[in-house]
Design an enzyme around this catalytic site. Sequence first.
Site, PDB file in Angstrom:
ATOM      1  N   GLY A 148       0.818  -1.199   0.000  1.00 48.64           N
ATOM      2  CA  GLY A 148       0.000   0.000   0.000  1.00 48.64           C
ATOM      3  C   GLY A 148       0.854   1.251   0.000  1.00 48.64           C
ATOM      4  O   GLY A 148       2.067   1.209   0.233  1.00 48.64           O
ATOM      5  N   CYS A 149       0.211   2.385  -0.235  1.00 45.89           N
ATOM      6  CA  CYS A 149       0.953   3.644  -0.336  1.00 45.89           C
ATOM      7  C   CYS A 149       1.518   4.093   1.006  1.00 45.89           C
ATOM      8  O   CYS A 149       2.713   4.379   1.119  1.00 45.89           O
ATOM      9  CB  CYS A 149       0.063   4.730  -0.945  1.00 45.89           C
ATOM     10  SG  CYS A 149      -1.571   4.866  -0.183  1.00 45.89           S
TER      11      CYS A 149
END
Length: 345
Positions: A148-149
């Site tokens: 994920g970011c």
Amino acid sequence: MNVAIVGGTGYGAVELLRFLHNHPYVEVKKVISHSNSGTKLAEVYPHLVNVVDIEMAELDVHTLAEEVDLVFFATPSNVSKRYIPDLVDKGVRCIDLSGDFRLRDGKKYVEYYGEEMAPQSYIDKAVYGLSEINKEAIKQAMIIANPGCYPTATTLGLIPVLEKGLVNPNSIIVDAKTGVSGAGRKLSLNVHFSEMNENFKAYKVGVHKHIPEIEQMLSERAEQAIQVIFTPHIVPMTRGIMSTMYVDMKDVYSTEELIQLYQEYYQTHPFVRIRKEGALPATKEVYGSNYCDIGLYADERTGKLIIVSVIDNLVKGASGQAIQNMNIMCGWEETTGLHQLPIYP
């Protein structure tokens, strides 16, 4: 090599197309979208007119496995786990940009994602695709769980000092911000212009689905169980992640010493840039690129290390890292197709 993108109308898919369009070894053969099957991609995204001439299609696993070598899943969570096992069984490599294969603990997945996890045998095959950390395992993988970011920015910022044992692993506080594109393209009151403009708010405090992902990765690298305090915020900008981390140092270290440690740790990793003393990174300085920029400040007065890590959430936090992982899987130079200068101003 022929590839396909599943989830063709999201921002992640469009970023994949932007970089793959000039990739020397890849051709995008199919873009899959159930909701827009039969529609030209350029009708949904007019900036692709006369550039990308692809008609989106329904997903047929058997047909897709005969036509492509690798599939990117740029879908919401709880979608890719239905299709990836069949594709992998047919010899097709898969890179999943959602959270379906990131967590190892089924109970955690149910708690944070609200559904049952993918079959354990396929979770065990999946490699967490933090490119700079798991490069050797990525080379052999059939399934990549693209990070994920928030976890990308956060873990890249913390891992060097955790591995060296220079900080107290149970003192980590993460104060993170994201642009509104992180919420995806689907309409939502939370990111409506009049709700978001000139506004700045915390959200999903204590329950964000990236919390167990961050803790899992940090625990593996520190070789002990780690919990973090993680507070995400949404800010009125289109792109960008800034993760500011606070952690107690075990001894007195200077900023210069720690910068040298980080420079040595990431010296063979072209997409991580360590800032000089006194220079902290900003999200605009990585906009549209696959870079992660990290700045450090050792506060000798309080004994805390402050780490500032920035990425573009759609590139290093999603599609760019997915392509970096593809390059590693295929034995190509990992920067192939990703030589994009950040967009500035």
